[in-house]
Design a protein around this motif. Structure first.
Motif, PDB file in Angstrom:
ATOM      1  N   GLU A  51      74.730  64.283  68.766  1.00 42.07           N
ATOM      2  CA  GLU A  51      74.666  65.665  69.286  1.00 42.07           C
ATOM      3  C   GLU A  51      75.346  65.592  70.671  1.00 42.07           C
ATOM      4  O   GLU A  51      75.957  66.870  70.789  1.00 42.07           O
ATOM      5  CB  GLU A  51      73.139  65.978  69.341  1.00 42.07           C
ATOM      6  N   LEU A  52      75.029  64.693  71.482  1.00 43.66           N
ATOM      7  CA  LEU A  52      75.778  64.942  73.008  1.00 43.66           C
ATOM      8  C   LEU A  52      77.293  64.983  72.625  1.00 43.66           C
ATOM      9  O   LEU A  52      77.930  65.263  73.724  1.00 43.66           O
ATOM     10  CB  LEU A  52      75.247  63.709  73.665  1.00 43.66           C
ATOM     11  N   LYS A  54      79.165  65.888  70.415  1.00 42.24           N
ATOM     12  CA  LYS A  54      79.352  67.353  70.169  1.00 42.24           C
ATOM     13  C   LYS A  54      79.633  68.369  71.544  1.00 42.24           C
ATOM     14  O   LYS A  54      80.028  69.385  71.251  1.00 42.24           O
ATOM     15  CB  LYS A  54      78.839  67.992  68.986  1.00 42.24           C
ATOM     16  N   ARG A  55      78.764  67.876  72.538  1.00 42.63           N
ATOM     17  CA  ARG A  55      78.434  68.964  73.659  1.00 42.63           C
ATOM     18  C   ARG A  55      78.983  68.007  74.923  1.00 42.63           C
ATOM     19  O   ARG A  55      78.260  67.960  75.626  1.00 42.63           O
ATOM     20  CB  ARG A  55      76.827  69.391  73.319  1.00 42.63           C
ATOM     21  N   THR A  57      80.379  69.013  77.588  1.00 41.91           N
ATOM     22  CA  THR A  57      79.791  69.375  79.075  1.00 41.91           C
ATOM     23  C   THR A  57      78.156  69.294  79.363  1.00 41.91           C
ATOM     24  O   THR A  57      78.049  68.972  80.261  1.00 41.91           O
ATOM     25  CB  THR A  57      80.119  71.052  79.063  1.00 41.91           C
ATOM     26  N   PHE A  58      77.515  69.508  78.184  1.00 35.37           N
ATOM     27  CA  PHE A  58      76.221  69.274  78.550  1.00 35.37           C
ATOM     28  C   PHE A  58      75.850  67.708  78.814  1.00 35.37           C
ATOM     29  O   PHE A  58      74.784  67.099  79.464  1.00 35.37           O
ATOM     30  CB  PHE A  58      75.054  69.777  77.255  1.00 35.37           C
ATOM     31  N   LYS A  59      76.773  66.925  77.904  1.00 35.24           N
ATOM     32  CA  LYS A  59      76.646  65.487  78.165  1.00 35.24           C
ATOM     33  C   LYS A  59      76.718  64.915  79.413  1.00 35.24           C
ATOM     34  O   LYS A  59      75.961  64.190  79.908  1.00 35.24           O
ATOM     35  CB  LYS A  59      77.527  64.911  77.079  1.00 35.24           C
ATOM     36  N   GLN A 170      67.507  69.741  77.108  1.00 33.03           N
ATOM     37  CA  GLN A 170      68.132  71.199  77.425  1.00 33.03           C
ATOM     38  C   GLN A 170      67.433  71.975  78.557  1.00 33.03           C
ATOM     39  O   GLN A 170      67.731  72.263  79.590  1.00 33.03           O
ATOM     40  CB  GLN A 170      68.601  72.089  76.355  1.00 33.03           C
TER      41      GLN A 170
END
Length: 203
Positions: A51-52, A54-55, A57-59, A170
């Protein structure tokens, strides 16, 4: 955010993971709380890793905030040995939560159902407050403000968040500095298991 003597880390499958045992984390928590350093602990397993990815920026934010990213996956331990970067063990988020609840005080639980939280309060005197949030993909600003207020009013030192990945990570990323707590840990389904509502997976 980083206390002194941050533990060794490795990069495995493009994910940052710290090479720590449960005892290492417990010692790190003790030293950090004693010096009043604010720390965040996140788990890593295959689902979170995917999942990270896929993201991105959040990672990046996730990795920069976390003081320790502990390996909560036997499969990742196996992969680490294959790549010559052996992790010492899987650290179960449930075991980590249990050790914190036994060894520490002024702990706030965020997540799960009211039934589970009532059982947890009866089992662990260290709990200073709980909140069962509404089931939703994300919480509104009003809801988050309410949660932060409850955490503050309980004079919380340690916040355990168990609402599932990556929602728990998050929320901690977005609100950790506002809570005033010294330690925040994402613990997944630990409350359900420790309360006895759900069984642990077979060894």
């Amino acid at each position: 955010v980083y206390p002194m003597n941050a533990p060794k880390q490795i990069i495995l499958l493009q994910a940052r993971i710290h090479s720590v045992t449960l005892d290492d984390i417990k010692t790190y928590i003790t030293q950090s709380l004693k010096s009043r350093k604010k720390i965040v602990l996140f788990p890593m397993n295959i689902h979170i890793l995917v999942e990270l990815a896929k993201r991105p920026t959040f990672k990046q934010i996730h990795e920069s905030l976390a003081s320790i990213i502990f390996c909560d996956s036997v499969l990742l331990v196996w992969f680490s040995k294959i790549f010559g970067l052996p992790l010492p063990q899987r650290v179960s988020g449930t075991d980590l939560a249990a050790s914190i609840l036994i060894d520490r005080s002024r702990i706030f639980l965020l997540g799960s159902s009211k039934l589970v939280l009532v059982r947890m309060q009866k089992k662990y005197p260290s709990i200073c407050g709980t909140y069962s949030p509404p089931y939703a993909g994300t919480w509104s600003k009003t809801e988050s403000a309410k949660i932060i207020n409850l955490i503050s009013r309980a004079k919380t030192q340690i916040l355990l968040v168990g609402v599932g990945p990556l929602k728990q990570e998050q929320w901690i990323v977005d609100h950790f500095t506002k809570t005033g707590v010294l330690l925040a840990v994402a613990v997944g389904s630990a409350f359900d298991i420790l309360s006895g509502v759900k069984p642990r997976a077979p060894i």
